[in-house]
Design an enzyme around this catalytic site. Structure first.
Site, PDB file in Angstrom:
ATOM      1  N   SER A 126     -17.925 -32.500  60.923  1.00  0.00           N
ATOM      2  CA  SER A 126     -16.503 -32.858  60.955  1.00  0.00           C
ATOM      3  C   SER A 126     -15.867 -32.430  62.268  1.00  0.00           C
ATOM      4  CB  SER A 126     -15.791 -32.152  59.791  1.00  0.00           C
ATOM      5  OG  SER A 126     -14.402 -32.161  59.984  1.00  0.00           O
ATOM      6  N   TYR A 151     -14.076 -23.797  54.981  1.00  0.00           N
ATOM      7  CA  TYR A 151     -14.674 -25.153  54.958  1.00  0.00           C
ATOM      8  C   TYR A 151     -15.167 -25.513  56.356  1.00  0.00           C
ATOM      9  CZ  TYR A 151     -14.519 -30.154  55.832  1.00  0.00           C
ATOM     10  OH  TYR A 151     -14.819 -31.419  56.274  1.00  0.00           O
ATOM     11  N   LYS A 155     -19.151 -26.015  58.162  1.00  0.00           N
ATOM     12  CA  LYS A 155     -19.626 -27.140  58.985  1.00  0.00           C
ATOM     13  C   LYS A 155     -20.274 -26.617  60.269  1.00  0.00           C
ATOM     14  CE  LYS A 155     -18.396 -30.562  56.358  1.00  0.00           C
ATOM     15  NZ  LYS A 155     -19.450 -31.350  55.661  1.00  0.00           N
TER      16      LYS A 155
HETATM   17  C1  WQD Z   1      -3.814 -35.700  58.341  1.00  0.00           C
HETATM   18  C2  WQD Z   1      -2.375 -35.546  58.823  1.00  0.00           C
HETATM   19  C3  WQD Z   1      -1.230 -33.677  57.869  1.00  0.00           C
HETATM   20  C4  WQD Z   1      -1.044 -35.099  53.775  1.00  0.00           C
HETATM   21  C5  WQD Z   1      -8.962 -32.849  56.954  1.00  0.00           C
HETATM   22  C6  WQD Z   1     -10.172 -31.999  57.255  1.00  0.00           C
HETATM   23  C7  WQD Z   1     -11.240 -32.854  57.869  1.00  0.00           C
HETATM   24  C8  WQD Z   1     -11.560 -33.946  56.919  1.00  0.00           C
HETATM   25  C9  WQD Z   1     -10.308 -34.807  56.731  1.00  0.00           C
HETATM   26  C10 WQD Z   1     -12.981 -33.833  54.997  1.00  0.00           C
HETATM   27  C11 WQD Z   1      -2.016 -34.087  59.090  1.00  0.00           C
HETATM   28  C12 WQD Z   1      -0.584 -34.991  57.466  1.00  0.00           C
HETATM   29  C13 WQD Z   1      -1.316 -35.003  55.130  1.00  0.00           C
HETATM   30  C14 WQD Z   1       0.298 -35.246  53.333  1.00  0.00           C
HETATM   31  C15 WQD Z   1       1.020 -35.207  55.625  1.00  0.00           C
HETATM   32  N1  WQD Z   1     -11.996 -33.375  55.720  1.00  0.00           N
HETATM   33  N2  WQD Z   1      -0.303 -35.059  56.021  1.00  0.00           N
HETATM   34  N3  WQD Z   1       1.286 -35.296  54.283  1.00  0.00           N
HETATM   35  O1  WQD Z   1      -6.126 -32.206  57.778  1.00  0.00           O
HETATM   36  O2  WQD Z   1      -6.510 -33.954  59.625  1.00  0.00           O
HETATM   37  O3  WQD Z   1      -8.404 -33.301  58.146  1.00  0.00           O
HETATM   38  O4  WQD Z   1      -9.313 -33.954  56.155  1.00  0.00           O
HETATM   39  O5  WQD Z   1     -13.676 -34.781  55.156  1.00  0.00           O
HETATM   40  O6  WQD Z   1     -12.389 -32.081  58.084  1.00  0.00           O
HETATM   41  O7  WQD Z   1      -9.820 -31.010  58.196  1.00  0.00           O
HETATM   42  O8  WQD Z   1      -6.537 -34.650  57.224  1.00  0.00           O
HETATM   43  O9  WQD Z   1      -5.367 -36.312  55.808  1.00  0.00           O
HETATM   44  O10 WQD Z   1      -5.104 -33.834  55.262  1.00  0.00           O
HETATM   45  O11 WQD Z   1      -3.989 -34.765  57.265  1.00  0.00           O
HETATM   46  O12 WQD Z   1       1.948 -35.250  56.466  1.00  0.00           O
HETATM   47  O13 WQD Z   1       0.614 -35.339  52.119  1.00  0.00           O
HETATM   48  O14 WQD Z   1      -1.512 -35.990  57.800  1.00  0.00           O
HETATM   49  O15 WQD Z   1      -0.228 -32.711  58.155  1.00  0.00           O
HETATM   50  O16 WQD Z   1      -1.138 -34.060  60.203  1.00  0.00           O
HETATM   51  P1  WQD Z   1      -6.791 -33.452  58.253  1.00  0.00           P
HETATM   52  P2  WQD Z   1      -5.254 -34.903  56.294  1.00  0.00           P
END
Ligand code: WQD
Length: 353
Positions: A126, A151, A155
């Site tokens: 990741s 997590y 990785k």
């Molecule tokens: C993306 C953006 C949030 C939810 C993580 C893991 C990565 C992979 C993908 C597993 C961020 C914003 C999110 C919400 C929001 N994991 N957001 N409101 O954190 O980039 O990556 O998930 O496969 O390894 O680190 O993904 O989709 O959670 O967030 O504003 O309800 O969307 O703050 O900026 P992230 P995400």
């Protein structure tokens, strides 16, 4: 015909990869303990491929005897290892659960691979390994930062384990040139950025249990009425519109990258015994841009509000995918709009609409 074991293969990415592997002519064995999915996606895989003979083994990769038994039953040419817990927030609250599960499952796979004639191992890594950086886009040479969650640390540790196992195998090979290359393992780590979307058939997609952590499933559940309102975590970041930037990669494009990587391993095209590839579009997209694109392409208005920042979020990260483009002959093809339309079609499918 070459056979690929897909551990965690009934899950979101695993099921899309299984479809593309079968489409590419591989035999596939799917192993999953069903801790984070149900059989919806596996049933969808069978419908999409027209194959109802795909071996499915419900098992926990933390059970070393079960893993050894699988390898004794099936000749495995390559493993794609997805089986891991992946909720960032949960890993902070329950680190031992994450280290135990994510490390033991991978070690059992590697042990069995070595014992049963050696094979190629593709690890689902990741972009989280890059942590917070302002040197963007990140390449595979960009330094890994100290993990911001257990997590993310699992990785990084699993990447290092694969690197060391491959190095030992190469050492074995060097010690006894010409000896039986049994037990020699080659490895590739694919560093995904943000996988989103669903198969165009709307028969497989993301099925998060409980309240989604990730952005796109939260958006589609808000749009369908399962959630009241999307909270955009922070609009005061140093970015053009104040919301975080990410590299959103379509899950079907991502699955095709796995097929390209397996082919590279099995066709002896690897230049090193252990290789890393960034799998992203190379295009940063903000949360607000994504929300606006979702509304536009699906012709709807989303209920959202700006909320405080979420702990652990990085401001921006996106890939330089040049190495994967060049060495794997792979490039992301689907547009953000196509991907968001597929995510919405999937949400409507599971809602029976
Ligand atoms: C993306 C953006 C949030 C939810 C993580 C893991 C990565 C992979 C993908 C597993 C961020 C914003 C999110 C919400 C929001 N994991 N957001 N409101 O954190 O980039 O990556 O998930 O496969 O390894 O680190 O993904 O989709 O959670 O967030 O504003 O309800 O969307 O703050 O900026 P992230 P995400």
């Amino acid at each position: 015909m070459k056979r690929v074991l897909v551990s965690g293969g009934a899950g979101y990415i695993g099921s899309h990869v299984t479809v593309e592997l079968i489409n590419a002519g591989y035999d596939v064995v799917v192993a999953d303990n069903m801790s984070n999915c149900d059989l919806t996606c596996f049933e969808g895989v069978k419908k999409i491929t027209g194959r109802d003979d795909i071996p499915f083994i419900e098992m926990d990769c933390c059970d070393d005897a079960a893993v050894a038994d699988l390898f004794s039953k099936y000749r495995i040419d390559a493993v794609i290892h997805f089986a891991a817990f992946k909720a960032v927030g949960e890993s902070v609250a329950e680190p031992v659960k994450y280290y135990r599960n994510n490390l033991d499952s991978f070690l059992n796979i590697l042990e069995a691979a070595k014992t049963h004639g050696g094979c190629n191992v593709l690890f689902s890594s990741s972009a989280t390994v890059y942590g917070e950086t302002d040197k963007l886009p990140v390449t595979e040479e960009s330094p890994r930062q100290p993990a911001t969650s257990p997590y993310g640390n699992t990785k990084q540790i699993c990447e290092d384990i694969l690197r060391d196992v491959v190095k030992a195998a190469a050492g074995y090979d060097a010690m006894e040139p010409g000896a039986d290359r049994k037990g020699v393992v080659k490895g590739i780590a694919l560093r995904y950025f943000n996988p989103i979307g669903a198969h165009p058939s709307a028969l497989i997609g993301e099925l998060p249990r409980g309240v989604p952590n990730n952005l796109v499933p939260y958006i589609t559940q808000t749009a369908i009425g399962k959630r009241e309102c999307l909270s955009i975590f922070g609009n005061d970041y140093p970015t053009p519109d104040g919301t975080c930037l990410r590299d959103y990669i379509d899950v079907v494009d991502l699955a095709k990258a796995h097929v390209a990587a397996v082919g590279r391993m099995l066709d002896g095209k690897m230049e090193e015994s252990y290789e890393i590839f960034n799998i992203g579009t190379g295009r940063p997209v903000s949360v607000l841009e994504l929300v606006n694109a979702f509304e536009k392409v699906n012709g709807l208005k989303l209920n959202y509000r700006f909320a405080p920042r979420r702990a652990g979020d990085t401001t921006a990260i996106w890939a330089d995918p040049m190495r994967a483009n060049r060495e794997l002959g792979w490039k992301a093809e689907r547009t953000l709009e196509e991907t968001l339309a597929s995510a919405w079609a999937w949400e409507k499918h599971i809602a029976g609409k």
